[in-house]
Motif scaffolding. Structure first.
Motif, PDB file in Angstrom:
ATOM      1  N   SER A   1       0.846  -1.207   0.000  1.00 57.55           N
ATOM      2  CA  SER A   1       0.000   0.000   0.000  1.00 57.55           C
ATOM      3  C   SER A   1       0.873   1.245   0.000  1.00 57.55           C
ATOM      4  CB  SER A   1      -0.856   0.072   1.253  1.00 57.55           C
ATOM      5  OG  SER A   1      -1.511  -1.119   1.447  1.00 57.55           O
ATOM      6  N   PRO A   2       0.390   2.312  -0.650  1.00 57.17           N
ATOM      7  CA  PRO A   2       1.180   3.544  -0.643  1.00 57.17           C
ATOM      8  C   PRO A   2       1.171   4.206   0.745  1.00 57.17           C
ATOM      9  CG  PRO A   2      -0.823   3.777  -1.963  1.00 57.17           C
ATOM     10  CD  PRO A   2      -0.848   2.407  -1.409  1.00 57.17           C
ATOM     11  N   ILE A   3       2.282   4.850   1.117  1.00 62.62           N
ATOM     12  CA  ILE A   3       2.322   5.649   2.351  1.00 62.62           C
ATOM     13  C   ILE A   3       2.273   7.102   1.892  1.00 62.62           C
ATOM     14  CG2 ILE A   3       3.655   6.279   4.400  1.00 62.62           C
ATOM     15  CD1 ILE A   3       5.103   3.615   4.212  1.00 62.62           C
ATOM     16  N   VAL A   4       1.285   7.863   2.403  1.00 59.23           N
ATOM     17  CA  VAL A   4       1.155   9.256   1.965  1.00 59.23           C
ATOM     18  C   VAL A   4       1.491  10.207   3.107  1.00 59.23           C
ATOM     19  CG1 VAL A   4      -0.490   8.967   0.071  1.00 59.23           C
ATOM     20  CG2 VAL A   4      -1.329   9.050   2.381  1.00 59.23           C
ATOM     21  N   ASP A   5       2.077  11.357   2.764  1.00 59.65           N
ATOM     22  CA  ASP A   5       2.384  12.337   3.808  1.00 59.65           C
ATOM     23  C   ASP A   5       1.144  13.209   4.060  1.00 59.65           C
ATOM     24  OD1 ASP A   5       2.212  14.149   1.770  1.00 59.65           O
ATOM     25  OD2 ASP A   5       4.341  14.643   1.697  1.00 59.65           O
ATOM     26  N   GLY A   6       1.300  14.199   4.931  1.00 62.79           N
ATOM     27  CA  GLY A   6       0.175  15.061   5.312  1.00 62.79           C
ATOM     28  C   GLY A   6      -0.475  15.763   4.131  1.00 62.79           C
ATOM     29  N   ASN A   7       0.285  15.934   3.034  1.00 60.33           N
ATOM     30  CA  ASN A   7      -0.271  16.630   1.869  1.00 60.33           C
ATOM     31  C   ASN A   7      -0.841  15.661   0.836  1.00 60.33           C
ATOM     32  OD1 ASN A   7       0.650  19.072   2.957  1.00 60.33           O
ATOM     33  ND2 ASN A   7       2.721  18.621   2.163  1.00 60.33           N
ATOM     34  N   GLY A   8      -0.891  14.381   1.204  1.00 63.97           N
ATOM     35  CA  GLY A   8      -1.462  13.389   0.295  1.00 63.97           C
ATOM     36  C   GLY A   8      -0.463  12.918  -0.753  1.00 63.97           C
ATOM     37  N   LYS A   9       0.820  13.275  -0.571  1.00 62.65           N
ATOM     38  CA  LYS A   9       1.832  12.867  -1.556  1.00 62.65           C
ATOM     39  C   LYS A   9       2.384  11.488  -1.180  1.00 62.65           C
ATOM     40  CE  LYS A   9       6.177  14.432  -3.349  1.00 62.65           C
ATOM     41  NZ  LYS A   9       7.392  14.863  -2.742  1.00 62.65           N
ATOM     42  N   VAL A  10       2.523  10.600  -2.194  1.00 59.13           N
ATOM     43  CA  VAL A  10       3.048   9.262  -1.905  1.00 59.13           C
ATOM     44  C   VAL A  10       4.537   9.383  -1.613  1.00 59.13           C
ATOM     45  CG1 VAL A  10       3.377   6.926  -2.795  1.00 59.13           C
ATOM     46  CG2 VAL A  10       1.327   8.201  -3.412  1.00 59.13           C
ATOM     47  N   ILE A  11       4.939   8.913  -0.420  1.00 58.74           N
ATOM     48  CA  ILE A  11       6.359   9.031  -0.070  1.00 58.74           C
ATOM     49  C   ILE A  11       7.019   7.667   0.143  1.00 58.74           C
ATOM     50  CG2 ILE A  11       6.314  11.365   0.933  1.00 58.74           C
ATOM     51  CD1 ILE A  11       6.012   9.883   3.697  1.00 58.74           C
ATOM     52  N   GLY A  12       6.234   6.620   0.080  1.00 59.10           N
ATOM     53  CA  GLY A  12       6.833   5.304   0.283  1.00 59.10           C
ATOM     54  C   GLY A  12       5.783   4.222   0.152  1.00 59.10           C
ATOM     55  N   ALA A  13       6.158   2.992   0.582  1.00 54.08           N
ATOM     56  CA  ALA A  13       5.222   1.871   0.473  1.00 54.08           C
ATOM     57  C   ALA A  13       5.334   1.007   1.706  1.00 54.08           C
ATOM     58  CB  ALA A  13       5.559   1.049  -0.755  1.00 54.08           C
ATOM     59  N   SER A  14       4.171   0.493   2.149  1.00 54.91           N
ATOM     60  CA  SER A  14       4.224  -0.465   3.253  1.00 54.91           C
ATOM     61  C   SER A  14       3.878  -1.826   2.653  1.00 54.91           C
ATOM     62  CB  SER A  14       3.222  -0.087   4.335  1.00 54.91           C
ATOM     63  OG  SER A  14       1.930  -0.420   3.922  1.00 54.91           O
ATOM     64  N   LYS A  15       4.581  -2.837   3.111  1.00 53.66           N
ATOM     65  CA  LYS A  15       4.369  -4.177   2.541  1.00 53.66           C
ATOM     66  C   LYS A  15       3.968  -5.135   3.646  1.00 53.66           C
ATOM     67  CE  LYS A  15       7.676  -4.261  -1.179  1.00 53.66           C
ATOM     68  NZ  LYS A  15       8.542  -5.110  -1.948  1.00 53.66           N
ATOM     69  N   ILE A  16       2.962  -5.939   3.369  1.00 53.55           N
ATOM     70  CA  ILE A  16       2.617  -7.024   4.288  1.00 53.55           C
ATOM     71  C   ILE A  16       2.840  -8.313   3.507  1.00 53.55           C
ATOM     72  CG2 ILE A  16       0.832  -8.076   5.721  1.00 53.55           C
ATOM     73  CD1 ILE A  16      -0.424  -5.411   6.075  1.00 53.55           C
ATOM     74  N   ALA A  17       3.674  -9.183   4.055  1.00 49.17           N
ATOM     75  CA  ALA A  17       3.992 -10.427   3.340  1.00 49.17           C
ATOM     76  C   ALA A  17       3.543 -11.612   4.168  1.00 49.17           C
ATOM     77  CB  ALA A  17       5.486 -10.506   3.098  1.00 49.17           C
ATOM     78  N   ARG A  18       2.904 -12.564   3.510  1.00 49.48           N
ATOM     79  CA  ARG A  18       2.466 -13.773   4.226  1.00 49.48           C
ATOM     80  C   ARG A  18       3.125 -14.991   3.590  1.00 49.48           C
ATOM     81  NH1 ARG A  18      -3.577 -13.890   5.414  1.00 49.48           N
ATOM     82  NH2 ARG A  18      -2.875 -12.368   6.917  1.00 49.48           N
ATOM     83  N   ASP A  19       3.685 -15.818   4.459  1.00 53.63           N
ATOM     84  CA  ASP A  19       4.344 -17.033   3.982  1.00 53.63           C
ATOM     85  C   ASP A  19       3.266 -18.001   3.487  1.00 53.63           C
ATOM     86  OD1 ASP A  19       5.647 -19.401   3.650  1.00 53.63           O
ATOM     87  OD2 ASP A  19       6.853 -19.249   5.455  1.00 53.63           O
ATOM     88  N   ILE A  20       3.326 -18.379   2.224  1.00 57.77           N
ATOM     89  CA  ILE A  20       2.276 -19.270   1.710  1.00 57.77           C
ATOM     90  C   ILE A  20       2.832 -20.649   1.372  1.00 57.77           C
ATOM     91  CG2 ILE A  20       0.641 -17.532   0.892  1.00 57.77           C
ATOM     92  CD1 ILE A  20       1.879 -17.887  -1.902  1.00 57.77           C
ATOM     93  N   SER A  21       4.015 -20.969   1.949  1.00 54.06           N
ATOM     94  CA  SER A  21       4.561 -22.291   1.623  1.00 54.06           C
ATOM     95  C   SER A  21       3.613 -23.381   2.110  1.00 54.06           C
ATOM     96  CB  SER A  21       5.966 -22.472   2.176  1.00 54.06           C
ATOM     97  OG  SER A  21       6.096 -21.861   3.419  1.00 54.06           O
ATOM     98  N   GLY A  22       2.958 -23.138   3.292  1.00 54.74           N
ATOM     99  CA  GLY A  22       2.001 -24.118   3.829  1.00 54.74           C
ATOM    100  C   GLY A  22       0.837 -24.299   2.879  1.00 54.74           C
ATOM    101  N   GLU A  23       0.284 -23.149   2.414  1.00 55.52           N
ATOM    102  CA  GLU A  23      -0.866 -23.198   1.498  1.00 55.52           C
ATOM    103  C   GLU A  23      -0.486 -23.940   0.222  1.00 55.52           C
ATOM    104  OE1 GLU A  23      -2.485 -19.254   0.745  1.00 55.52           O
ATOM    105  OE2 GLU A  23      -2.335 -18.900   2.903  1.00 55.52           O
ATOM    106  N   GLN A  24       0.761 -23.632  -0.254  1.00 53.23           N
ATOM    107  CA  GLN A  24       1.186 -24.275  -1.496  1.00 53.23           C
ATOM    108  C   GLN A  24       1.306 -25.780  -1.321  1.00 53.23           C
ATOM    109  OE1 GLN A  24       4.598 -22.455  -3.234  1.00 53.23           O
ATOM    110  NE2 GLN A  24       3.320 -20.950  -4.270  1.00 53.23           N
ATOM    111  N   ALA A  25       1.805 -26.164  -0.105  1.00 56.66           N
ATOM    112  CA  ALA A  25       1.947 -27.599   0.154  1.00 56.66           C
ATOM    113  C   ALA A  25       0.574 -28.258   0.132  1.00 56.66           C
ATOM    114  CB  ALA A  25       2.617 -27.806   1.513  1.00 56.66           C
ATOM    115  N   THR A  26      -0.434 -27.576   0.741  1.00 60.07           N
ATOM    116  CA  THR A  26      -1.784 -28.145   0.755  1.00 60.07           C
ATOM    117  C   THR A  26      -2.329 -28.254  -0.662  1.00 60.07           C
ATOM    118  OG1 THR A  26      -2.025 -26.810   2.728  1.00 60.07           O
ATOM    119  CG2 THR A  26      -3.981 -27.972   1.993  1.00 60.07           C
TER     120      THR A  26
END
Ligand code: ADP
Length: 498
Positions: free
Chosen positions: A237-262
Motif C-alpha cells: 500500500s502507498p504511504i502518503v504524507d500530510g499533503n497526500g503525496k506518496v512518499i513510500g510503500a508499506s508491505k505485508i507479506a504472508r508465507d504461503i509455503s504451507g498453502e502451497q503444500a496443501t
C-alpha cells in the motif's frame, strides 16, 4: 479646560533606548503563544503572560504574588527543588517534560525551558519559565506506540520502504521470515530480499504504488538471508504524507509455503483419484466385455435345450432361466455402454424413423410382459419423423417404462404422453409411485446415482438414466423429470423433428 484638551493631544513622552527595548520585550511576551512566567528564587510568581492565563486558567492578578506550587501537582513538588537548584547554579533547564495543573485541576503535559534571571550586578534573582503544551505530541506518540506494538506483535511480515526502495521499517516477523535483523535491513535496498530474476517485479510494484494504487495478494518468491526461497503473498500500500503525496510503500507479506503444500497435496490426491477412476472404468469395461461371451453361449445352449425339453415343468424352469439371463445380458450391455461413453466410443446410427411407431411398440411390449399394469398412451400425433438411432431411442422409452413399473409397486397405472410441438416432439411417462425428493432430482441422471431414501428396495446400478441422458443429448434433445415424494413421477424427453 482648554489646557487639558491640548494636553490630551500631546505626543507620548520619548523613551530612552533601554526603556524602548523593555517595552518591545513586554509586547513580545504579551503576544506570544508560548506560556512565559517568571518567579523569584523562593518560587513567588512575578510575571504571568496572557498565554499563561490561557494555559492554566489563572488571571495575571490571581497568579502574580502566589507561590509557583499553585500549578504544580503535589506529587511533583520535589521537581521545583531540583529546578531552583539548577537555576541557583546559573544553569538552564532545557525541555524538561513534566505535568502541571490548571486552576480547575486538569493535568496538562508540558515541556519546560527555565533560565536564570540576573540583576544588573549579574546576581541570580529569579527564573523565567517558558512552557509548551505537549498533549498533542504525547497523544501522537502514544498512538505511534500502539501502532508499533501492533506491527511488532503481528505474525505477518510488515515492512516499509521509500519510493527508491530503501527499507525504513522491519518488524519482528520480517526478522523471522528473512533472517535479517532490523539493524541489518533498515537502510538497505529492498533488493536485499528479491531474487535477481524477480527484480522487475519491484519496478511494477513501485509503479503502481507511486500512482496511489494498492497491490493486493501478489504471489511471488523472496529470498531469506540463508539463501532459502520463501513463497509469499504480498500486499503493498502507498504511504502518503500530510499533503497526500506518496512518499513510500508499506508491505505485508504472508508465507504461503504451507498453502502451497496443501494445494500440491490436493492436486496429488485429485490425480490419484482420477487414476483410480480410470482404472475402475477400465475394469468395468473389461469385466463386461469378458462376461458378454459366456452369456452369449449360455443363451445359445438354453435355446438348444428348449428344443429338447417338452415336459411342462422343466420348460417353465427353462423359461425362468432365459428370463433371468435376459436381465443379466441387459445389465452387462448397459455397463458396456457406460464404458463406451467414458471412452468416447458410444456410436449411434443415424436414420429417419417414425417415433410414434417406436413408442407404440415399446408400450405394446411392456404391456404384454406386465399384464397387471394399465398403460395408457395419450398421443396427439399419428406419425412423426425423427433423425437418429431408433434402437437407442427405444432404449430410453423402455428405461422410463421399466422404471415406472419398478418404482411404483403399489400402483398399476402408467400414462404415456406423445405431444407434438412446432420443432420438437415431447414424450413423457407418468407413474404414481414412490416419487423423488426435489433436492435429489438434479442428480438422478448422474452415473451410478441411486436415490437412497425412497425405500423402494428396488435393486439397480444407477446407470439407466445416465445412458438415457447421454442418448437424448446426443440427439440434440432435452431430458428431465418432475416428481413429488410419495406421489409419483413423470419423466420427459424431447427430440427435434425434421
Ligand atoms: P436404477 O437401475 O438404479 O434404477 P436409473 O438410472 O434408472 O438406475 O435410476 C436412477 C435412480 O433414479 C434410481 O435408483 C431411482 O432411485 C430413481 N428413479 C428412476 N426412475 C424413477 C421413478 N420412476 N420413480 C422413482 N424413482 C426413480
Amino acid at each position: 479646560m482648554k489646557n487639558d484638551d491640548t494636553l490630551l493631544h500631546l505626543p507620548p513622552p520619548a523613551l530612552n533606548p533601554m526603556e524602548e527595548k523593555q517595552a518591545m520585550l513586554a509586547a513580545i511576551i504579551a503576544s506570544t503563544d508560548d506560556t512565559i512566567i517568571s518567579k523569584t528564587l523562593e518560587g513567588i510568581i512575578t510575571s504571568w503572560n496572557p498565554a499563561a492565563e490561557r494555559m492554566f486558567g489563572y488571571k495575571e492578578f490571581e497568579a502574580v504574588g502566589q507561590h509557583i506550587s499553585i500549578i504544580i501537582p503535589p506529587e511533583r513538588l520535589p521537581e521545583e527543588t531540583f529546578i531552583i537548584g539548577q537555576i541557583t547554579k546559573g544553569e538552564k533547564v532545557d525541555h524538561f517534560e513534566t505535568v502541571r495543573q490548571t486552576k480547575n485541576g486538569e493535568l496538562i503535559p508540558i515541556s519546560l525551558t527555565i533560565s536564570p534571571i540576573r540583576n544588573s550586578l549579574g546576581q541570580i534573582i529569579g527564573a523565567s519559565k517558558i512552557a509548551k503544551d505537549i498533549s498533542e505530541q504525547k497523544r501522537a506518540a502514544e498512538k505511534q506506540g500502539v501502532l508499533s506494538a501492533i506491527v511488532d506483535s503481528s505474525d505477518d511480515t510488515i515492512l516499509s520502504k521509500t519510493l527508491d526502495g530503501i527499507i525504513t521499517s522491519w518488524n519482528k516477523a520480517a526478522v523471522k521470515m528473512f533472517g535479517y535483523t532490523e539493524a541489518e535491513a533498515i537502510g538497505q535496498h529492498i533488493s536485499l530480499i528479491i531474487p535477481p530474476d524477480r527484480l522487475n517485479e519491484e519496478t511494477f510494484i513501485i509503479g503502481e504504488v507511486s500512482k496511489g494504487n494498492k497491490v493486493d495478494h501478489f504471489q511471488t518468491i523472496r529470498r531469506a538471508k540463508n539463501g532459502n526461497l520463501v513463497p509469499i503473498s504480498l500486499s503493498v500500500s502507498p504511504i502518503v504524507d500530510g499533503n497526500g503525496k506518496v512518499i513510500g510503500a508499506s508491505k505485508i507479506a504472508r508465507d504461503i509455503s504451507g498453502e502451497q503444500a496443501t494445494q500440491l497435496e490436493t492436486a496429488k490426491l485429485y490425480e490419484q483419484l482420477k487414476e483410480l477412476n480410470t482404472k475402475k472404468d477400465e475394469f468395468i469395461a473389461l469385466a463386461s466385455h469378458e462376461l458378454k461371451t459366456p452369456l452369449t453361449s449360455i443363451n445359445g445352449y438354453l435355446q438348444l435345450l428348449d428344443l429338447y425339453v417338452s415336459e411342462e415343468k422343466p420348460k417353465v424352469f427353462l423359461q425362468k432361466a432365459q428370463h433371468q439371463l435376459k436381465k443379466l445380458s441387459s445389465l452387462v450391455d448397459d455397463l458396456l455402454d457406460v464404458s463406451k461413453i467414458e471412452a468416447g466410443k458410444l456410436r449411434f446410427t443415424t436414420e429417419d424413423f417414425d417415433i410414434c411407431e417406436v413408442i407404440n411398440n415399446a408400450v405394446d411390449l411392456i404391456s404384454h410382459t406386465n399384464t397387471s399394469y394399465k398403460i395408457t398412451l395419450h398421443s396427439s400425433v399419428r406419425n412423426c419423423i425423427i433423425k437418429g438411432d431408433d434402437h437407442r431411442i427405444e432404449q430410453v422409452i423402455m428405461n422410463f417404462l421399466t422404471n415406472a413399473i419398478r418404482y411404483a409397486p403399489n400402483s398399476n397405472q402408467i400414462e404415456v404422453f406423445l405431444i407434438s410441438d412446432k420443432h420438437d416432439i415431447k414424450i413423457g411417462v407418468k407413474d404414481l409411485g414412490v416419487g423423488i425428493a426435489t433436492e435429489k432430482l438434479e442428480h438422478i441422471f448422474s452415473r451410478y446415482y441411486r436415490v437412497d431414501d425412497n425405500d423402494s428396495k428396488v435393486s439397480g446400478l444407477g446407470i439407466g438414466l445416465y445412458l438415457c441422458h447421454e442418448i437424448v443429448t446426443r440427439h440434440n434433445g432435452k431430458i428431465w423429470a418432475e416428481s413429488e415424494l410419495g406421489k409419483g413421477s413423470t419423466f420427459w424427453f424431447t427430440l427435434p423433428v425434421i
